[in-house]
Design a protein around this motif. Structure first.
Motif, PDB file in Angstrom:
ATOM      1  N   ASN A 515      57.604  10.625 -30.084  1.00 52.13           N
ATOM      2  CA  ASN A 515      57.334   9.431 -29.269  1.00 52.13           C
ATOM      3  C   ASN A 515      56.585   9.909 -28.030  1.00 52.13           C
ATOM      4  O   ASN A 515      57.178  10.549 -27.158  1.00 52.13           O
ATOM      5  N   TYR A 516      55.295   9.601 -27.955  1.00 54.26           N
ATOM      6  CA  TYR A 516      54.467  10.132 -26.875  1.00 54.26           C
ATOM      7  C   TYR A 516      54.897   9.616 -25.505  1.00 54.26           C
ATOM      8  O   TYR A 516      54.747  10.309 -24.493  1.00 54.26           O
ATOM      9  N   GLU A 517      55.444   8.405 -25.445  1.00 55.90           N
ATOM     10  CA  GLU A 517      55.818   7.817 -24.163  1.00 55.90           C
ATOM     11  C   GLU A 517      57.061   8.470 -23.575  1.00 55.90           C
ATOM     12  O   GLU A 517      57.165   8.655 -22.366  1.00 55.90           O
ATOM     13  N   THR A 518      58.017   8.810 -24.420  1.00 55.05           N
ATOM     14  CA  THR A 518      59.286   9.370 -23.926  1.00 55.05           C
ATOM     15  C   THR A 518      59.429  10.871 -24.171  1.00 55.05           C
ATOM     16  O   THR A 518      60.350  11.497 -23.645  1.00 55.05           O
ATOM     17  N   GLY A 519      58.544  11.453 -24.982  1.00 51.82           N
ATOM     18  CA  GLY A 519      58.643  12.873 -25.302  1.00 51.82           C
ATOM     19  C   GLY A 519      59.713  13.196 -26.319  1.00 51.82           C
ATOM     20  O   GLY A 519      60.016  14.376 -26.560  1.00 51.82           O
ATOM     21  N   ALA A 520      60.321  12.173 -26.951  1.00 56.40           N
ATOM     22  CA  ALA A 520      61.402  12.399 -27.920  1.00 56.40           C
ATOM     23  C   ALA A 520      60.832  12.910 -29.240  1.00 56.40           C
ATOM     24  O   ALA A 520      59.938  12.298 -29.825  1.00 56.40           O
ATOM     25  N   ILE A 521      61.360  14.029 -29.718  1.00 55.92           N
ATOM     26  CA  ILE A 521      60.909  14.647 -30.968  1.00 55.92           C
ATOM     27  C   ILE A 521      62.072  14.733 -31.953  1.00 55.92           C
ATOM     28  O   ILE A 521      63.185  15.126 -31.585  1.00 55.92           O
ATOM     29  N   LEU A 522      61.813  14.357 -33.176  1.00 57.43           N
ATOM     30  CA  LEU A 522      62.718  14.629 -34.294  1.00 57.43           C
ATOM     31  C   LEU A 522      62.010  15.637 -35.185  1.00 57.43           C
ATOM     32  O   LEU A 522      60.955  15.346 -35.738  1.00 57.43           O
ATOM     33  N   LEU A 523      62.561  16.828 -35.273  1.00 58.12           N
ATOM     34  CA  LEU A 523      61.945  17.894 -36.063  1.00 58.12           C
ATOM     35  C   LEU A 523      62.779  18.148 -37.311  1.00 58.12           C
ATOM     36  O   LEU A 523      63.973  18.458 -37.229  1.00 58.12           O
ATOM     37  N   ILE A 524      62.147  18.010 -38.456  1.00 57.59           N
ATOM     38  CA  ILE A 524      62.787  18.285 -39.741  1.00 57.59           C
ATOM     39  C   ILE A 524      61.904  19.270 -40.503  1.00 57.59           C
ATOM     40  O   ILE A 524      60.757  18.957 -40.828  1.00 57.59           O
ATOM     41  N   VAL A 525      62.422  20.457 -40.741  1.00 55.26           N
ATOM     42  CA  VAL A 525      61.674  21.472 -41.490  1.00 55.26           C
ATOM     43  C   VAL A 525      62.276  21.521 -42.895  1.00 55.26           C
ATOM     44  O   VAL A 525      63.354  22.100 -43.110  1.00 55.26           O
ATOM     45  N   GLY A 526      61.576  20.906 -43.851  1.00 57.83           N
ATOM     46  CA  GLY A 526      62.102  20.809 -45.208  1.00 57.83           C
ATOM     47  C   GLY A 526      62.019  22.101 -45.984  1.00 57.83           C
ATOM     48  O   GLY A 526      62.845  22.357 -46.867  1.00 57.83           O
ATOM     49  N   SER A 527      61.035  22.935 -45.667  1.00 60.89           N
ATOM     50  CA  SER A 527      60.896  24.219 -46.366  1.00 60.89           C
ATOM     51  C   SER A 527      60.108  25.173 -45.488  1.00 60.89           C
ATOM     52  O   SER A 527      59.411  24.773 -44.558  1.00 60.89           O
ATOM     53  N   GLY A 528      60.240  26.456 -45.798  1.00 57.51           N
ATOM     54  CA  GLY A 528      59.514  27.486 -45.050  1.00 57.51           C
ATOM     55  C   GLY A 528      60.400  28.375 -44.220  1.00 57.51           C
ATOM     56  O   GLY A 528      59.968  29.422 -43.740  1.00 57.51           O
ATOM     57  N   LEU A 529      61.671  27.974 -44.019  1.00 58.38           N
ATOM     58  CA  LEU A 529      62.613  28.771 -43.238  1.00 58.38           C
ATOM     59  C   LEU A 529      63.767  29.207 -44.132  1.00 58.38           C
ATOM     60  O   LEU A 529      64.245  28.422 -44.959  1.00 58.38           O
ATOM     61  N   ASP A 530      64.229  30.453 -43.939  1.00 61.55           N
ATOM     62  CA  ASP A 530      65.319  30.937 -44.785  1.00 61.55           C
ATOM     63  C   ASP A 530      66.419  31.665 -44.022  1.00 61.55           C
ATOM     64  O   ASP A 530      67.435  32.048 -44.606  1.00 61.55           O
ATOM     65  N   GLU A 531      66.255  31.860 -42.705  1.00 51.68           N
ATOM     66  CA  GLU A 531      67.308  32.492 -41.914  1.00 51.68           C
ATOM     67  C   GLU A 531      68.350  31.446 -41.523  1.00 51.68           C
ATOM     68  O   GLU A 531      68.130  30.237 -41.648  1.00 51.68           O
ATOM     69  N   THR A 532      69.494  31.905 -41.014  1.00 53.00           N
ATOM     70  CA  THR A 532      70.502  30.989 -40.486  1.00 53.00           C
ATOM     71  C   THR A 532      69.882  30.160 -39.363  1.00 53.00           C
ATOM     72  O   THR A 532      69.188  30.706 -38.496  1.00 53.00           O
ATOM     73  N   TYR A 533      70.110  28.864 -39.359  1.00 55.42           N
ATOM     74  CA  TYR A 533      69.410  27.981 -38.424  1.00 55.42           C
ATOM     75  C   TYR A 533      69.656  28.351 -36.960  1.00 55.42           C
ATOM     76  O   TYR A 533      68.800  28.139 -36.093  1.00 55.42           O
ATOM     77  N   THR A 534      70.836  28.919 -36.656  1.00 53.03           N
ATOM     78  CA  THR A 534      71.131  29.298 -35.272  1.00 53.03           C
ATOM     79  C   THR A 534      70.322  30.512 -34.813  1.00 53.03           C
ATOM     80  O   THR A 534      70.287  30.813 -33.618  1.00 53.03           O
ATOM     81  N   ASP A 535      69.663  31.206 -35.749  1.00 48.54           N
ATOM     82  CA  ASP A 535      68.868  32.381 -35.389  1.00 48.54           C
ATOM     83  C   ASP A 535      67.475  32.014 -34.875  1.00 48.54           C
ATOM     84  O   ASP A 535      66.758  32.862 -34.349  1.00 48.54           O
ATOM     85  N   TYR A 536      67.096  30.747 -35.021  1.00 50.55           N
ATOM     86  CA  TYR A 536      65.730  30.351 -34.685  1.00 50.55           C
ATOM     87  C   TYR A 536      65.633  29.778 -33.267  1.00 50.55           C
ATOM     88  O   TYR A 536      66.544  29.099 -32.789  1.00 50.55           O
ATOM     89  N   THR A 537      64.504  30.059 -32.635  1.00 45.79           N
ATOM     90  CA  THR A 537      64.123  29.419 -31.375  1.00 45.79           C
ATOM     91  C   THR A 537      62.861  28.604 -31.624  1.00 45.79           C
ATOM     92  O   THR A 537      61.927  29.083 -32.284  1.00 45.79           O
ATOM     93  N   ILE A 538      62.841  27.381 -31.122  1.00 43.10           N
ATOM     94  CA  ILE A 538      61.697  26.488 -31.284  1.00 43.10           C
ATOM     95  C   ILE A 538      60.915  26.448 -29.974  1.00 43.10           C
ATOM     96  O   ILE A 538      61.488  26.207 -28.906  1.00 43.10           O
ATOM     97  N   LYS A 539      59.629  26.680 -30.042  1.00 40.81           N
ATOM     98  CA  LYS A 539      58.752  26.559 -28.877  1.00 40.81           C
ATOM     99  C   LYS A 539      57.791  25.397 -29.112  1.00 40.81           C
ATOM    100  O   LYS A 539      57.113  25.352 -30.141  1.00 40.81           O
ATOM    101  N   VAL A 540      57.737  24.474 -28.156  1.00 42.04           N
ATOM    102  CA  VAL A 540      56.840  23.323 -28.264  1.00 42.04           C
ATOM    103  C   VAL A 540      55.861  23.359 -27.094  1.00 42.04           C
ATOM    104  O   VAL A 540      56.257  23.188 -25.937  1.00 42.04           O
ATOM    105  N   ILE A 541      54.592  23.603 -27.412  1.00 40.39           N
ATOM    106  CA  ILE A 541      53.531  23.629 -26.403  1.00 40.39           C
ATOM    107  C   ILE A 541      52.818  22.280 -26.421  1.00 40.39           C
ATOM    108  O   ILE A 541      52.497  21.762 -27.490  1.00 40.39           O
ATOM    109  N   TYR A 542      52.523  21.732 -25.235  1.00 35.68           N
ATOM    110  CA  TYR A 542      51.889  20.415 -25.178  1.00 35.68           C
ATOM    111  C   TYR A 542      51.258  20.191 -23.805  1.00 35.68           C
ATOM    112  O   TYR A 542      51.442  20.995 -22.869  1.00 35.68           O
ATOM    113  N   ARG A 543      50.530  19.084 -23.686  1.00 34.94           N
ATOM    114  CA  ARG A 543      49.986  18.633 -22.409  1.00 34.94           C
ATOM    115  C   ARG A 543      50.517  17.238 -22.121  1.00 34.94           C
ATOM    116  O   ARG A 543      50.940  16.522 -23.035  1.00 34.94           O
ATOM    117  N   ILE A 544      50.498  16.869 -20.851  1.00 36.60           N
ATOM    118  CA  ILE A 544      50.894  15.505 -20.486  1.00 36.60           C
ATOM    119  C   ILE A 544      49.682  14.774 -19.926  1.00 36.60           C
ATOM    120  O   ILE A 544      48.671  15.386 -19.565  1.00 36.60           O
TER     121      ILE A 544
END
Length: 575
Positions: A515-544
């Motif tokens: 949602n561009y107005e509020t910055g709310a993101i729902l991220l769903i990664v259906g495939s491509g990751l295989d480590e325990t989910y707590t091992d991952y860090t998500i970085k989101v780069i953007y402009r306002i």
């Protein structure tokens, strides 16, 4: 009146010539040498007197010992070396997922290490229970030490330990195996109180302990045995800023049947907050502010001033119900049950990191000595907003090498917007940072913009919902990266400008939205990751959409990202 050598000599000669007995004596030869010697000594005395006078002035003193002596007047005690604190995980299993048949006591001062020079010690004794596959233990960086003395039975008897690495906070003093209590001033103790005073040596080369005289504090008897337990720390050099570093158990551990047990350990969080002895300018600045706060926390600024005196706090902000109402556009006197008497704090350590849970607990306990009993102190983690400067620079004067100008731009940006320079509630305005770059030698003009990013985690495998720090978000500027070590990041997708994401090859982001107005993101990664989910860090780069970066939460903190992430290009203006 001047006290240089020539002025002093001229005054001596003038005085001698004005006396009858010296009027006819020629001023040369031995007489001149004697006058020169006296002149030089008077000159040295004048310089020494000037030095001593300067050292008595709080704003002019250049010796740390001068300020330490005067700090007593301000009821301020500069800190010694401070040991980093954190937690480590211990288990009888190398994989930390199996149990042991019996309880395993882990005594206070059990030592763990990185199999090299960095050692950490437990601060309380705990048991690894038979029902537990692992246990988290509180530790401080340093090696346990002891010193033993025999008392003479003197009034106000003192004992000195010469060790410039004697850590703050973690020490105990026993007299004949009975733990005694530290007080700020023995004059507040009764004749039967088992109290002592604890002070630094003026040059921080050790500490001195002072006992009572049977009027102010109990007096030691001849032959009493004094045992001092303390931690010898590396200070700032002992900070452990990565996980998985402390992996060696140095102490011998036995179970409740006294059978030797092989334990395994690792640090799953950083161990930091270690500092060297307090610097001269820090003492000069901090002592008057804590004195002005009056050793009581009754207002926002009081909390900030007093909290900053604690070794784990480098930068801090504070807010309460007034600020909450202000931020939420409510009447400033609106009564809110959940916010009344709540003191909110956010702070970073000297390493530019959030305080660990253990550090927060220590700071809250420290603040309890100053606050009202009705105040409820709680911490909120700092929300760091990292800045990436994208700078396209043009140079007119060809006598300025491009590499030199580029290096100057990077160095200046890293200094100006480093976390040590920035602070809470400081915004980054376009006019300021652009003119800052234009003022760097060699820069004729530039075309630049700032990208920002935050770091997030998955809530489950592999989904996460979070709000970006700043908004509205500029469409088609979002890039999502994934990392398991917070060093190497892999791009997995970008926004399509319509509120959804286009995944990179090998990943499935179907269902992910923004949602561009509020910055709310729902991220769903259906495939491509295989480590325990707590091992991952998500970085989101953007402009306002706004050219100015302005905080919208009091616990937000702008800081420049590391040098490798900055994007600076440079070229000469065509002739």
């Amino acid at each position: 009146m001047d006290f240089d050598v020539t002025s002093i000599k001229n005054r001596i000669i003038g005085y001698l010539q004005s006396t009858v007995s010296w009027a006819t004596i020629l001023l040369f030869g031995t007489n001149t040498r004697l006058i020169d010697a006296v002149t030089e000594e008077v000159h040295n005395l004048a310089k020494y007197d000037e030095y001593l006078t300067r050292e008595t002035k709080w704003t002019l003193a250049q010796n740390k010992t001068s300020l330490i002596v005067q700090s007593d007047i301000l009821r301020y005690k500069p800190h010694r070396k401070i040991g980093a604190i954190g937690t480590i995980k211990v288990s009888s299993s190398s994989t930390f997922d199996s149990i042991y048949a019996l309880n395993i006591p882990v005594p206070k001062y059990t030592v763990f290490s990185n199999d090299d020079d960095i050692k950490v010690s437990t601060t309380i004794g705990e048991n690894l229970l038979a029902s537990e596959s692992y246990r988290e233990l509180a530790v401080v960086q340093g090696t346990p030490k002891t010193a033993t003395f025999i008392a003479n039975g003197d009034n106000y008897e003192t004992f000195t330990i010469s060790n410039d690495s004697f850590a703050s906070a973690y020490y105990e003093i026993y007299v004949n195996d009975v733990l005694w209590t530290e007080v700020n001033d023995l004059r507040s103790s009764s004749s039967i109180d088992t109290d002592y005073e604890f002070n630094n040596l003026l040059d921080f080369t050790g500490i001195k302990i002072k006992m009572g005289n049977d009027i102010f504090g109990k007096k030691l008897a001849n032959g009493d045995v004094i045992l001092i337990k303390y931690i010898e720390t590396l200070g700032i050099e002992g900070n452990v800023l990565s996980t998985g570093i402390i992996t060696t158990v140095e102490s011998t551990i036995t179970d409740i049947d006294d059978e030797k047990v092989e334990l395994y350990c690792t640090n799953t969080v950083r161990i930091d907050g270690g500092l060297g002895v307090e610097a001269l300018e820090d003492i000069r600045t901090d002592a008057p502010t804590i004195f002005q706060a009056g050793n009581r926390a009754s207002a926002k600024e009081d909390y900030k001033i007093i909290a900053k005196q604690h070794e784990y706090v480098y930068k801090i902000t504070c807010w309460g119900v007034y600020e909450y109402n202000l931020d939420n556009n409510l009447d400033l006197w609106t009564f809110l049950d959940n916010e009344e008497n709540v003191v909110n704090l956010s702070a970073i350590t000297s390493g530019g990191l959030n305080l660990t849970d253990a550090q927060k607990s220590v700071v809250i306990t420290y603040l309890n000595n100053f606050k009202s009993p009705t105040d409820i102190v709680q911490f909120t983690d700092v929300e760091f907003i990292y800045m990436i400067f994208n700078v396209q620079t043009f140079v007119l004067d060809r006598s300025n090498p491009l590499s030199t100008v580029k290096a100057a731009i990077l160095a200046n940006l890293l200094t100006e917007y480093d976390y040590t320079t920035m602070d809470f509630e400081i915004n980054v305005y376009e006019t300021n940072w652009k003119s800052f770059i234009e003022d760097i030698i060699g820069v004729d003009h530039h075309t630049s913009y700032i990208e920002i990013y935050g770091l997030y985690t998955f809530e489950s495998a592999y989904q996460s919902s979070f709000a970006l720090s700043l908004f509205p978000v500029t469409e088609s500027t979002i890039k999502i990266y994934i990392s398991t070590d917070e060093e190497t990041y892999t791009l997995i997708g970008t926004d399509d400008g319509l509120g959804e994401f286009t995944e990179e090859s090998g990943y499935d982001l179907v269902g992910s939205t923004i949602n561009y107005e509020t910055g709310a993101i729902l991220l769903i990664v259906g495939s491509g990751l295989d480590e325990t989910y707590t091992d991952y860090t998500i970085k989101v780069i953007y402009r306002i959409d706004d050219d100015d970066l302005e905080f919208n939460k009091r616990y937000q903190y702008f800081r420049i990202a590391n040098s490798a992430e900055q994007n600076i290009t440079i070229e000469y203006i065509p002739e």
